[in-house]
Every structure is written in C-alpha cells, then in structure tokens.
Design a protein around this motif. Structure first.
Motif, short mmCIF file in Angstrom:
data_model
loop_
_atom_site.label_atom_id
_atom_site.label_comp_id
_atom_site.label_asym_id
_atom_site.label_seq_id
_atom_site.Cartn_x
_atom_site.Cartn_y
_atom_site.Cartn_z
N GLU A 69 0.82 -1.22 0.00
CA GLU A 69 0.00 0.00 0.00
C GLU A 69 0.85 1.26 0.00
O GLU A 69 1.82 1.37 0.75
N ILE A 70 0.50 2.20 -0.86
CA ILE A 70 1.23 3.46 -0.94
C ILE A 70 0.23 4.61 -0.77
O ILE A 70 -0.72 4.73 -1.55
N ASP A 71 0.46 5.44 0.23
CA ASP A 71 -0.41 6.59 0.49
C ASP A 71 0.09 7.77 -0.35
O ASP A 71 1.19 8.26 -0.13
N LEU A 72 -0.70 8.21 -1.31
CA LEU A 72 -0.26 9.28 -2.22
C LEU A 72 -0.54 10.67 -1.66
O LEU A 72 -0.25 11.67 -2.32
N GLU A 73 -1.11 10.75 -0.49
CA GLU A 73 -1.30 12.03 0.22
C GLU A 73 -1.94 13.09 -0.67
O GLU A 73 -1.49 14.24 -0.73
N GLY A 74 -2.95 12.68 -1.41
CA GLY A 74 -3.72 13.64 -2.22
C GLY A 74 -3.17 13.90 -3.61
O GLY A 74 -3.76 14.67 -4.37
N ARG A 75 -2.06 13.26 -3.98
CA ARG A 75 -1.49 13.53 -5.31
C ARG A 75 -2.42 13.05 -6.44
O ARG A 75 -3.24 12.16 -6.24
N LEU A 76 -2.17 13.64 -7.62
CA LEU A 76 -2.94 13.28 -8.81
C LEU A 76 -2.39 11.99 -9.43
O LEU A 76 -1.18 11.81 -9.52
N VAL A 77 -3.30 11.14 -9.89
CA VAL A 77 -2.91 9.96 -10.69
C VAL A 77 -3.61 10.05 -12.04
O VAL A 77 -4.81 10.31 -12.11
N THR A 78 -2.84 9.87 -13.11
CA THR A 78 -3.42 9.83 -14.47
C THR A 78 -2.98 8.53 -15.15
O THR A 78 -2.03 7.88 -14.71
N PRO A 79 -3.63 8.21 -16.27
CA PRO A 79 -3.07 7.12 -17.09
C PRO A 79 -1.67 7.55 -17.55
O PRO A 79 -1.41 8.75 -17.69
N GLY A 80 -0.78 6.61 -17.80
CA GLY A 80 0.49 6.94 -18.42
C GLY A 80 0.21 7.66 -19.73
O GLY A 80 -0.74 7.34 -20.43
N LEU A 81 1.04 8.68 -20.05
CA LEU A 81 0.78 9.46 -21.25
C LEU A 81 1.22 8.67 -22.49
O LEU A 81 2.16 7.87 -22.43
N ASP A 386 -0.64 1.15 -16.67
CA ASP A 386 0.29 2.23 -17.04
C ASP A 386 -0.23 3.47 -16.33
O ASP A 386 -1.28 4.02 -16.72
N LEU A 387 0.50 3.89 -15.30
CA LEU A 387 -0.01 4.98 -14.46
C LEU A 387 1.10 5.94 -14.11
O LEU A 387 2.27 5.55 -13.99
N VAL A 388 0.73 7.21 -13.92
CA VAL A 388 1.69 8.18 -13.38
C VAL A 388 1.04 8.88 -12.19
O VAL A 388 -0.12 9.30 -12.26
N ALA A 389 1.79 8.97 -11.09
CA ALA A 389 1.38 9.81 -9.96
C ALA A 389 2.20 11.09 -10.04
O ALA A 389 3.40 11.04 -10.33
N TRP A 390 1.53 12.21 -9.87
CA TRP A 390 2.16 13.51 -10.07
C TRP A 390 2.14 14.32 -8.78
O TRP A 390 1.19 14.22 -8.01
N ASP A 391 3.14 15.20 -8.68
CA ASP A 391 3.22 16.10 -7.54
C ASP A 391 2.33 17.32 -7.75
O ASP A 391 2.76 18.44 -7.48
N VAL A 392 1.13 17.13 -8.23
CA VAL A 392 0.16 18.21 -8.38
C VAL A 392 -1.18 17.64 -7.94
O VAL A 392 -1.32 16.43 -7.78
N PRO A 402 3.84 23.28 -18.29
CA PRO A 402 4.28 22.03 -18.92
C PRO A 402 5.75 21.67 -18.74
O PRO A 402 6.09 20.50 -18.80
N VAL A 403 6.60 22.64 -18.51
CA VAL A 403 8.02 22.30 -18.57
C VAL A 403 8.58 21.81 -17.22
O VAL A 403 9.52 21.02 -17.17
N THR A 404 7.94 22.24 -16.13
CA THR A 404 8.43 21.84 -14.81
C THR A 404 8.19 20.35 -14.57
O THR A 404 7.06 19.89 -14.73
N PRO A 405 9.23 19.60 -14.19
CA PRO A 405 9.01 18.16 -13.93
C PRO A 405 8.09 17.98 -12.72
O PRO A 405 8.32 18.59 -11.68
N ARG A 406 7.08 17.16 -12.85
CA ARG A 406 6.10 16.97 -11.76
C ARG A 406 5.84 15.49 -11.47
O ARG A 406 4.92 15.15 -10.75
N GLN A 407 6.66 14.62 -12.08
CA GLN A 407 6.37 13.20 -11.93
C GLN A 407 6.81 12.70 -10.56
O GLN A 407 7.91 13.00 -10.12
N TYR A 408 5.93 11.93 -9.92
CA TYR A 408 6.25 11.38 -8.60
C TYR A 408 6.53 9.88 -8.69
O TYR A 408 7.53 9.40 -8.16
N ARG A 409 5.67 9.17 -9.37
CA ARG A 409 5.89 7.75 -9.63
C ARG A 409 5.36 7.41 -11.01
O ARG A 409 4.40 8.02 -11.46
N ARG A 410 5.97 6.43 -11.65
CA ARG A 410 5.54 6.04 -12.99
C ARG A 410 5.57 4.53 -13.06
O ARG A 410 6.56 3.90 -12.66
N ILE A 411 4.48 3.95 -13.54
CA ILE A 411 4.37 2.48 -13.61
C ILE A 411 4.02 2.09 -15.05
O ILE A 411 3.10 2.65 -15.64
#
Ligand code: NIG
Ligand code: FE
Length: 416
Positions: A69-81, A386-392, A402-411
């Motif tokens: 289990e990973i607590d993302l503390e409110g972070r955004l998760v999207t499909p992998g781009l 295929d998922l990305v958790a973002w620091d937003v 768009p240019v600032t890196p915001r990736q937290y985890r990528r699967i």
C-alpha cells in the motif's frame, strides 16, 4: 472461511485524486479521495478508497492477498501518457536549416533544394543501429520524464530497405534500454530518395512491392504511414501505399493536409486509417468524412510552432462533428525538435484552441485510440497498469505548467 485458491500481491495506491479519463472529452473522470489497485500488469480496481478496499477484501476471501500500500497524500494519478506520433530515431542535426528558416527560407524551399528530410536521410544511412539508439535515448528520456509510458516511433529517414529496417530495429531496442512501450511504424513513403529522383511512382512501387512486404514479414512494425503532400506523395501514390499496407495486414496512418489540401485525410479515413495526422488544411467536407469513419485526427502543434505555420487545424469544426482529437509531439529533426508531450498539450490549447480536458484526452485516451490500443489511456478495471502519480493535485496543472518536472511515480505494465 472457504479454502483459498491462490496467492496474489496487490499494489494499492490510496488517497489520490484519480483522473480516470473516462467519460466525455469535456471531463477528466475525476475521483477525489480515490484509490487504484493493481494486480500484476493489470488494473484490478479504481474508485473511492472504500470501494477499492471492499473489492480487495472480497478478493481476499478467495485468495491470499499481500497488500503493497502506498499513500499518495492527495497527489494526482493519471493514465500513463501516450505520445502517438514521433520520429524519435534519426541521426544528425538540422540546426543549420533552422538558422536558414529563421533568416527567411521556408520549409518547402529547403526541401525542394534537396535539404529537409533528405539531409537527415544522409546522416541516418551513415549511422549504425547502436548510434541511432544512442542518439534517440536523450529524447526518449525527456519523454519518459514527462510521463510518457507508450511512444509511437516512425522510421522514414532511411528510404531504402536496409536503413528502414535498421530504424525499426533501433526503435525496438529503445524499449529494451528503457521501461517504456514502443510502437514502431513504417514511414518509408516519407519523401523520394535521391536514387529515385524524378521517379516517385517507381519509388512507391518499391515501397509497396519490397519494403512493406519485408517489414510485414519481419514483424518490426504494425502500421504504415505515408506523407501525402505537395512536397512528397500525391493522392494516388498515397492510396497505393495504404492498399499495400492493408494487403499485408498492417494498419494505416497518414501525414495529410499539413502544407496543402490534397484530400489525403478523407481518402485515408475511407481506407480505414487509424489516424490522420497534422490536418492544418482540412476543409469542412473532409472533416465530415473523417467524422463518419470515426478516424482520429492527431494534432501536432509543435510543427506549426517551429515552422511558423499560421494555418491551424479546424478544431471547432472537428469538435462539432465529433472527430476524436489526439495531440502528439511529432518529435523530429526538421519541424518539431520537441520532446515534451505536456508542452504539445499546452500548445494545442494556446494555439489551436483545445480545451484543457480535450488536450488531456489527446495525450491519453484518444492517443491510445490513434494507435489502435484499447487497453490503455484510461484508468479502468481490466486496463493495462500504465499509471503516473504527479506532484500536483489537478490535471490542469500538467498542461498549464508544462516544462516543470512533476512526476512522482511512474508504472508501466504494473512495474516501476
Ligand atoms: O511530421 N511531415 C513530414 N514529416 C515530419 C517532418 C520530417 C522532417 O522534416 O524531418 C513532420 O512534420
Ligand atoms: Fe510527423
């Protein structure tokens, strides 16, 4: 309790804002306080934290479940781009042509004088597979850092059988060098090579009779692209390429209506193309035909930006007709040296008039459809993990800045 059937390890992301990208093009399919559970390569469940836990508990009745289990503390998760249109593998640089363009020469003039794609062809033919892989890796790393988990890569800078095969092999190699899925496309019909100068029909016959069959037999590409344009191939030649692709069981894609209106978009849509790409010069009737066939139009705003093209695709007409619109980088040495998919999404909003949810669908759900991949681009149970958790905390942030890196985890396919 019943006897348990087996043993599984489930990864559970909790306390997330999940942008499932399900639903219409005007919504993100957001779940606040959400969770996503993964079982190997597949998404097991998505929903509120309570719903997903209930499902896992039900599963635990049948199987021994180890929970990671990973607590993302409110972070955004999207499909992998998904970057559904790139020319990532090539050798050399066209910075000198960029200098000339900035000083006033046009892309078409440089191409007509033997530069452009042919400049890159010369450098690419001289490069080994290892050199092509090494040259592509920094661009691929930039896309991966931007959240991309699936990337389409076209050949098209060899324009002979050996080099086209080498480009496709290099594209496959990239997927072994990095944790990303590569979808290679044959673009032998990119321009007429010098040995066929003045004999475009003969080159198209060579593409159809020799290159496409060899690529189909090798399994190195699942789709064939063609540049239907005043500076490349006309409508009949493009049709022949599409017919040869279909005859060999390969999907069809097309660069069409980028610089002029030859009718390639509607012709390829009617031929069953997965996507038609660029589309700056599409007219109202073209849009209707494309809508009727459900073909995806892939928007490439980076190419308009770099070439200073003021003619933009008819986004309002496409929206009104219900044409699915994807957005891609078109990363290439000539018209779009741009390895950021989020920047392309930003440009699609600012310069083409897409809404932000449309742009997010353009780089996820619709981009997957442009590649004929129905297992990704959305977060749903049964889809590929295929998922990305973002620091937003909201998807608009990804496009807005768009240019600032915001990736937290990528699967990718369930693994980091
Ligand atoms: O997508 N339009 C054709 N192909 C590329 C450009 C290729 C090049 O100039 O090297 C494009 O814009
Ligand atoms: Fe392109």
């Amino acid at each position: 309790m019943r006897a348990r059937l087996g043993h599984v390890t489930v990864t559970l992301w909790t306390n997330a804002t999940v942008a499932t990208m399900r639903g219409g093009s005007d919504e993100y399919g957001l779940i606040e306080g959400g969770a996503v559970a993964l079982d190997g390569e597949t998404i097991l469940a998505v929903g509120s934290c309570n719903e997903v836990r209930t499902m896992i508990d039900a599963d635990a009745e049948l199987e021994e479940v180890d929970l990671d289990e990973i607590d993302l503390e409110g972070r955004l998760v999207t499909p992998g781009l998904v970057d559904c249109h790139t020319h990532l593998v090539f050798a050399g640089s066209r910075a000198a042509e960029f200098e000339r363009r900035i000083a006033g020469a046009t892309y078409a003039e440089i191409a007509a004088a033997g530069g452009g794609i042919r400049t890159t062809m010369t450098a690419t033919r001289a490069a080994t597979e290892d050199e092509l892989v090494a040259a592509a890796l920094p661009r691929l790393d930039a896309l991966i850092g931007d959240g991309v988990t699936t990337v389409e890569i076209k050949s098209g800078y060899g324009l002979d059988l050996d080099t086209e095969l080498r480009l496709l092999r290099a594209a496959h190699r990239l997927a072994t060098e990095r944790h990303v899925e590569v979808v290679p496309t044959l673009l032998a019909a990119h321009t007429v090579p010098p040995e066929f100068a003045g004999r475009a029909d003969d080159y198209i016959a060579f593409v159809c009779d020799t290159i496409i069959p060899a690529v189909a037999a090798s399994g190195l590409a699942g789709a064939v692209d063609v540049f239907c344009e005043s500076i490349a191939f006309d409508l009949d030649q493009s049709r022949r390429v599409a017919q040869a692709a279909a005859a060999h069981g390969l999907s069809i894609k097309g660069h069409t209506e980028q610089l002029s209106a030859l009718g390639g978009g509607p012709m390829l849509a009617a031929a069953g193309a997965l996507s038609i790409d660029h589309g700056e010069h599409l007219g109202d009737h073209d849009v209707d035909v494309i809508a009727e066939h459900g073909t995806v139009v892939v928007l490439l705003p980076g190419a308009c930006y770099f070439t200073g093209e003021r003619q933009h695709p008819p986004v309002e007409a496409m929206r009104a007709a219900g044409v699915p619109m994807a957005v891609a980088t078109d990363t290439n040495p000539g018209t779009s040296p741009l390895a950021s998919l989020r920047l392309a999404a930003n440009q699609a909003c600012v310069t083409f008039g897409l809404t932000v949810p449309e742009a997010m669908h353009g780089i996820t759900s619709v981009a997957a459809r442009a590649l004929g991949l129905h297992d990704r681009g959305r977060i749903a149970s049964g889809a590929r993990a295929d998922l990305v958790a973002w620091d937003v905390d909201h998807p608009a942030e990804l496009v807005y800045e768009p240019v600032t890196p915001r990736q937290y985890r990528r699967i990718v396919a369930g693994s980091a």
